[in-house]
Design a protein around this motif. Structure first.
Motif, short mmCIF file in Angstrom:
data_model
loop_
_atom_site.label_atom_id
_atom_site.label_comp_id
_atom_site.label_asym_id
_atom_site.label_seq_id
_atom_site.Cartn_x
_atom_site.Cartn_y
_atom_site.Cartn_z
N SER A 138 44.19 35.71 23.93
CA SER A 138 44.96 36.18 25.08
C SER A 138 43.99 36.65 26.14
N SER A 139 44.14 36.16 27.38
CA SER A 139 43.19 36.49 28.45
C SER A 139 43.86 37.27 29.56
N GLY A 140 43.17 38.26 30.07
CA GLY A 140 43.65 38.99 31.22
C GLY A 140 43.83 38.09 32.44
N HIS A 141 43.08 37.01 32.51
CA HIS A 141 43.24 36.08 33.63
C HIS A 141 44.66 35.51 33.69
N SER A 142 45.30 35.37 32.55
CA SER A 142 46.65 34.79 32.52
C SER A 142 47.70 35.75 33.06
N ARG A 143 47.32 36.98 33.36
CA ARG A 143 48.24 37.93 33.97
C ARG A 143 48.16 37.93 35.50
N GLY A 144 47.28 37.12 36.06
CA GLY A 144 47.24 36.92 37.50
C GLY A 144 46.55 37.98 38.31
N ALA A 145 45.77 38.86 37.65
CA ALA A 145 45.13 39.96 38.37
C ALA A 145 43.63 40.03 38.15
N THR A 146 43.05 39.01 37.53
CA THR A 146 41.63 39.02 37.18
C THR A 146 40.91 37.87 37.86
N ILE A 147 39.69 38.14 38.28
CA ILE A 147 38.90 37.19 39.05
C ILE A 147 37.48 37.16 38.50
N ASP A 148 36.89 35.97 38.46
CA ASP A 148 35.46 35.80 38.17
C ASP A 148 34.79 35.34 39.46
N LEU A 149 33.73 36.03 39.87
CA LEU A 149 33.14 35.73 41.17
C LEU A 149 31.74 36.30 41.30
N THR A 150 31.07 35.89 42.36
CA THR A 150 29.76 36.43 42.69
C THR A 150 29.72 36.73 44.19
N MET A 151 28.56 37.16 44.66
CA MET A 151 28.40 37.53 46.07
C MET A 151 27.30 36.67 46.70
N GLN A 152 27.49 36.37 47.98
CA GLN A 152 26.51 35.60 48.74
C GLN A 152 25.98 36.41 49.92
N GLN A 153 24.74 36.15 50.28
CA GLN A 153 24.16 36.70 51.49
C GLN A 153 24.07 35.59 52.53
N CYS A 154 24.53 35.89 53.74
CA CYS A 154 24.60 34.87 54.78
C CYS A 154 23.68 35.22 55.94
N ALA A 155 23.43 34.23 56.78
CA ALA A 155 22.69 34.47 58.01
C ALA A 155 23.55 35.30 58.96
N ALA A 156 22.95 35.81 60.01
CA ALA A 156 23.66 36.70 60.93
C ALA A 156 24.86 36.04 61.58
N ASP A 157 24.84 34.70 61.73
CA ASP A 157 25.97 34.01 62.33
C ASP A 157 27.01 33.58 61.30
N GLY A 158 26.84 34.03 60.05
CA GLY A 158 27.79 33.72 58.99
C GLY A 158 27.54 32.40 58.29
N SER A 159 26.50 31.68 58.68
CA SER A 159 26.21 30.39 58.06
C SER A 159 25.14 30.56 56.99
N ARG A 160 24.86 29.45 56.32
CA ARG A 160 23.77 29.38 55.33
C ARG A 160 23.88 30.50 54.30
N CYS A 161 25.03 30.58 53.68
CA CYS A 161 25.25 31.61 52.65
C CYS A 161 24.63 31.17 51.33
N MET A 162 23.90 32.07 50.70
CA MET A 162 23.25 31.79 49.43
C MET A 162 23.65 32.84 48.41
N PRO A 163 23.99 32.43 47.18
CA PRO A 163 24.35 33.40 46.15
C PRO A 163 23.21 34.35 45.85
N LEU A 164 23.54 35.62 45.67
CA LEU A 164 22.55 36.59 45.23
C LEU A 164 22.14 36.30 43.79
N ASP A 165 20.91 36.62 43.46
CA ASP A 165 20.40 36.42 42.10
C ASP A 165 20.94 37.53 41.21
N MET A 166 21.83 37.16 40.30
CA MET A 166 22.45 38.14 39.40
C MET A 166 21.81 38.15 38.01
N GLY A 167 20.86 37.28 37.76
CA GLY A 167 20.14 37.33 36.48
C GLY A 167 20.64 36.37 35.43
#
Length: 231
Positions: A138-167
């Motif tokens: 049974s997964s919490g994802h099946s309840r519609g309130a859970t997300i798997d994700l990461t964060m990106q750092q972008c250039a000042a104009d919002g372009s060229r977004c690259m994922p942060l190194d999370m290890g």
């Protein structure tokens, strides 16, 4: 190695096990596509394709879409808007997950002959251990309130977004995936905390055994599982 982490927040006690909703469509389940709120949010929905620990699309994923209950989607949209003021963005790997996909995970875990993804996803773990704390029925994802994700750092104009190194990569079954593990560099740990802080500001809680896993607290429907297809 700690065994109390995995693709799900964990097995629920029998008396607390959620009931399966009779909903047949996303609309009936009150699930909405995050892109109705943030049309250009970055997505790489892993279980809609083969770039995942099973090396095949998961049952119930008919499209690479992020569906969530509306309060969850609205909170996630607020996270994204806040991050953009800092030239950062989210990148989503999974959202609502049909119950049939979770059953597919369990069937895969029972097939010990399939070891194709071991080097990438569980290099230090025997596959026979995955059902003992890593993959639950049974997964919490099946309840519609859970997300798997990461964060990106972008250039000042919002372009060229690259994922942060999370290890680690997503769905890496190892103690190095723990949010506060000492087995990553200080910068990788700092990046995990940036993501956690951004999510916590809008009410999401992190599952500490997976740096990428967040659930809105409180959940809108904590006692209901859904099995409508993602499409």
């Amino acid at each position: 190695m700690a065994l109390m982490f995995g693709l799900c927040i964990g097995s629920l006690h029998a008396q607390d096990k959620p009931a399966l909703s009779p909903a047949k469509t996303a609309a009936e389940a009150k699930l909405v596509d995050i892109r109705t709120l943030v049309p250009d949010i970055a997505e790489d929905i892993k279980y809609a394709g083969s770039d995942n620990f099973m090396d095949t699309p998961a049952d119930g994923y008919r499209a690479p879409a992020c569906l969530l209950l509306r309060p969850v989607a609205e909170a996630l949209a607020r996270v994204e808007r806040d991050l953009r003021t800092r030239h950062q963005r989210l990148k989503i790997w999974d959202c609502y997950r049909p119950a049939r996909a979770v059953a597919h995970f369990v069937r895969w875990a029972h097939d010990l002959s399939d070891q194709r993804t071991k080097p990438q996803h569980y290099p230090r773990l025997d596959k026979s251990e995955l059902l003992h704390g890593y993959i639950a029925e049974s997964s919490g994802h099946s309840r519609g309130a859970t997300i798997d994700l990461t964060m990106q750092q972008c250039a000042a104009d919002g372009s060229r977004c690259m994922p942060l190194d999370m290890g680690t990569d997503f769905d890496f079954f190892d103690v190095r995936a723990h949010t506060d593990t000492p087995d990553v560099t200080p910068q990788q740990h700092a990046n995990r905390l940036l993501l956690r802080d951004a999510m916590e500001r809008e009410g999401f809680r992190n599952y500490p055994m997976e740096w990428w896993h967040y659930t809105l607290d409180p959940e809108p429907t904590p006692h209901t599982l859904y099995d409508v297809p993602v499409q």
